[in-house]
Scaffold this motif. Sequence first.
Motif, PDB file in Angstrom:
ATOM      1  N   ASP A 142       0.833  -1.199   0.000  1.00 50.44           N
ATOM      2  CA  ASP A 142       0.000   0.000   0.000  1.00 50.44           C
ATOM      3  C   ASP A 142       0.873   1.257   0.000  1.00 50.44           C
ATOM      4  O   ASP A 142       2.084   1.196   0.246  1.00 50.44           O
ATOM      5  CB  ASP A 142      -0.879  -0.029   1.272  1.00 50.44           C
ATOM      6  N   THR A 144      -0.111   5.872   0.409  1.00 55.38           N
ATOM      7  CA  THR A 144      -1.218   6.834   0.395  1.00 55.38           C
ATOM      8  C   THR A 144      -1.564   7.204  -1.052  1.00 55.38           C
ATOM      9  O   THR A 144      -0.703   7.127  -1.946  1.00 55.38           O
ATOM     10  CB  THR A 144      -0.842   8.136   1.139  1.00 55.38           C
ATOM     11  N   TYR A 195       1.020  -6.578   5.815  1.00 57.61           N
ATOM     12  CA  TYR A 195       0.802  -5.226   5.294  1.00 57.61           C
ATOM     13  C   TYR A 195       2.144  -4.500   5.164  1.00 57.61           C
ATOM     14  O   TYR A 195       2.888  -4.414   6.137  1.00 57.61           O
ATOM     15  CB  TYR A 195      -0.128  -4.476   6.254  1.00 57.61           C
ATOM     16  N   ASP A 197       3.599  -0.851   3.973  1.00 60.07           N
ATOM     17  CA  ASP A 197       3.296   0.514   3.539  1.00 60.07           C
ATOM     18  C   ASP A 197       4.559   1.101   2.903  1.00 60.07           C
ATOM     19  O   ASP A 197       5.569   1.282   3.583  1.00 60.07           O
ATOM     20  CB  ASP A 197       2.869   1.340   4.759  1.00 60.07           C
ATOM     21  N   THR A 199       4.828   4.074   1.464  1.00 62.32           N
ATOM     22  CA  THR A 199       4.776   5.539   1.306  1.00 62.32           C
ATOM     23  C   THR A 199       6.133   6.205   1.517  1.00 62.32           C
ATOM     24  O   THR A 199       6.548   7.029   0.721  1.00 62.32           O
ATOM     25  CB  THR A 199       3.743   6.155   2.286  1.00 62.32           C
TER      26      THR A 199
END
Length: 225
Positions: A142, A144, A195, A197, A199
């Motif tokens: 993932d 943002t 998960y 992230d 970003t």
Amino acid sequence: MSFVVAIDGPAGAGKGTITKLVGEKLGLVNIDTGATFRCVALNMIQEHIDIQEEDKIEKMLTKINIEMHPDGKIFLNGEDVTHRIRENDVNNLVSPVSVLPVVRSKLLEVQRNIAEGKNVIMEGRDIGTVVFPDADVKIYLDATAEERARRRVLQNQEKGIESSYEEVLAGIKDRDKRDSTREIAPLKKAEDAIYVDSTNLSVEQVVEKIIKIIEETRKKEGQGK
Ligand code: DC
């Protein structure tokens, strides 16, 4: 026995880049399932079939032949469409096409066949939840929406395409909504997925992190045998 790594996540999270690099480093066959949906959308454009014409789509799917070659090339009914499926008309049609049940059930079969008997790293939206719910490793990658839009604008610039950040961001949010709220196989993290992230991480950092996760699983599975 084959080994399956599932990489799911929203558009622009870096799945394509990361999957390719991790696959190369670990000797896993890289399968981009988004490309199979793109081939269906392109075939509809070629045959002038409208999204409402489900009978025609169904008939087209009985004849469709999608091949993914080890060098990354994608063939639709014998024609090299590697670049063609990234063009704008396909971009615009692919998300609504991917919602159709007839398309999803056909491509589920195609995707499982492509992976059959191989050690693969497969990226998409529903790999860990639907296509391979028993995958050995599941990652949900993932970032943002703002960061994904920033990356897409940079990618476009590299390709010589001018695009506005606001428009790209709106497009990403729209796709996120459609991909995660559709009835069949929506984009969501599998319960047992890890998960990640991305970003604030570089490509190298994400690759390193994912390789570590895969190697730990391989070690554990090796010990279990
Ligand atoms: O990853 P991509 O942008 O090439 O994917 C194109 C479209 O296909 C995207 O709008 C969502 C859909 N897709 C899907 O529904 N399920 C997958 N496993 C992969 C892609």
